[in-house]
Scaffold this active site. Structure first.
Site, mmCIF file in Angstrom:
data_model
loop_
_atom_site.group_PDB
_atom_site.id
_atom_site.type_symbol
_atom_site.label_atom_id
_atom_site.label_comp_id
_atom_site.label_asym_id
_atom_site.label_seq_id
_atom_site.Cartn_x
_atom_site.Cartn_y
_atom_site.Cartn_z
ATOM 1 N N ASP A 42 40.050 36.142 42.386
ATOM 2 C CA ASP A 42 38.587 36.046 42.461
ATOM 3 C C ASP A 42 37.935 36.509 41.158
ATOM 4 O O ASP A 42 37.085 37.406 41.146
ATOM 5 C CB ASP A 42 38.038 36.881 43.628
ATOM 6 C CG ASP A 42 38.649 36.511 44.957
ATOM 7 O OD1 ASP A 42 38.849 35.308 45.191
ATOM 8 O OD2 ASP A 42 38.929 37.412 45.761
ATOM 9 N N GLU A 215 34.950 29.064 51.034
ATOM 10 C CA GLU A 215 34.546 30.411 50.612
ATOM 11 C C GLU A 215 34.429 30.427 49.092
ATOM 12 O O GLU A 215 34.447 29.385 48.442
ATOM 13 C CB GLU A 215 35.568 31.451 51.103
ATOM 14 C CG GLU A 215 36.983 31.215 50.603
ATOM 15 C CD GLU A 215 37.989 32.196 51.180
ATOM 16 O OE1 GLU A 215 37.614 33.013 52.054
ATOM 17 O OE2 GLU A 215 39.163 32.165 50.759
#
Length: 343
Positions: A42, A215
């Site tokens: 991420d 997401e």
């Protein structure tokens, strides 16, 4: 003129519902990095304005801080945003920290982060600020908002955007209705109004996911459009002996709008709340399950750089989460859509 790959993506990959296993398309390899491997998941990448130093932020290790003087590295982990964990102590995961998103506004660096554990809606998005991004310089302001079990959304994977009216806007979400937005007050911490859904994928897939969850959203302004990027599919926890069918692992899609609030429409005119999305990157070569994406403008080259993590699919480290790596490609916007190129 748009490249062949850009036209092919427009024709073949204009819906998140479309199976990827039956269509071949090529993607450029990520920039080869110097130095030892550094774990990245991420990623959020930004340059410090004062000296051009690169700061990379990653999930885990209390929101790891990784720096380099050159984009190709070597990259070195130098500390954490919250070395003592988050002040949000009533939610499991407060001492881990996920998906930090760092941007610069009004002389301060803002880091939105998530506190949660896998499979839980008992989640919170928090905020920390710094004037330099150096380890030890961050002030934790605690919770911005949270979600609870049974809510139609999940408070993880935050990303900050300044909308067309100069107002802060937080985009977030994972599974459970996928991607939502909250308006923020001028303090960048107080939510206003109700959450609005901007992307959702209802495509059924086999267990354990059940649906092709979305997401890891990121919103980027280029030209007249705001581009909403999302990660779709299984991110991690892969069994090398029992991989999901091709195309069900992480990959990145995009839609665009003239407003930061959407609606975000793909190249075939499909709204991203209705399974829309044009493919940006998927597994190829040694790159497996790319996602967790972001974009920044490299002041040294003047190029917009697409930032993501990926697992390796070859060799002894194949499919191992511990070897999640940083991916970097340049973006060609000439078609009006983001097409990745080599750096």
């Amino acid at each position: 003129m748009p490249s062949f790959n850009a036209m092919l993506r427009a024709l073949c990959f204009s819906s998140m519902a479309l199976p990827l296993s039956s269509i071949a398309v090529t993607f450029p390899d990520p920039l080869q990095l110097a130095g030892d491997h550094v774990y990245v998941h991420d990623p959020s990448l930004i340059q410090r304005g004062s000296d051009g130093k690169y700061f990379l932020f990653s999930s885990h290790d209390q929101a790891a801080i990784i720096t380099a003087d050159n984009l190709a590295g070597p990259w070195t982990q130098v500390g954490s945003i919250l070395p003592g964990g988050s002040s949000i102590r009533d939610i499991p995961g407060w001492d881990d920290i996920w998906a930090p998103d760092v941007s610069f506004h009004g002389g301060q660096y803002y880091a939105y982060y998530a506190v949660s554990v896998s499979g839980s809606q008992n989640s919170s998005i928090g905020l920390a600020t710094s004037s330099s991004m150096e380890p030890g310089s961050w002030t934790d302001h605690g919770q911005v908002f949270r979600t609870y079990t049974g809510d139609p959304y999940n408070a993880i994977d935050p990303t900050l955007t300044i909308d067309e009216n100069g107002k802060p806007l937080l985009t977030w979400g994972s599974y459970w209705g996928d991607i939502y937005q909250y308006n923020l007050a001028s303090d960048f911490q107080t939510i206003t109004g109700s959450p609005v859904q901007v992307a959702h994928n209802s495509t059924p897939v086999p267990a354990p996911l059940g649906q092709a969850a979305t997401e890891g959203s990121f919103v980027w302004k280029h030209g007249d459009f705001y581009y909403l990027f999302v990660s779709n599919g299984q991110c991690c926890g892969f069994d090398p002996n029992n991989l999901p069918p091709p195309g069900q692992e992480y990959k990145v899609f995009v839609g665009r709008s003239t407003s930061a609030h959407g609606p975000f429409i793909d190249q075939n005119g499909v709204d991203m709340v209705n399974n829309g999305g044009t493919l940006v990157i998927a597994s190829h070569g040694d790159v497996f399950a790319p996602g967790g994406e972001g974009v920044f403008t490299d002041s040294k080259s003047g190029k917009d750089i697409f930032v993501y993590h990926y697992l390796h699919s070859q060799g002894a480290i194949a499919y191992q989460e511990a070897n999640s790596s940083l991916g970097l490609n340049a973006i060609d916007w000439s078609s009006g859509w983001p097409v990745l190129t080599s750096i």
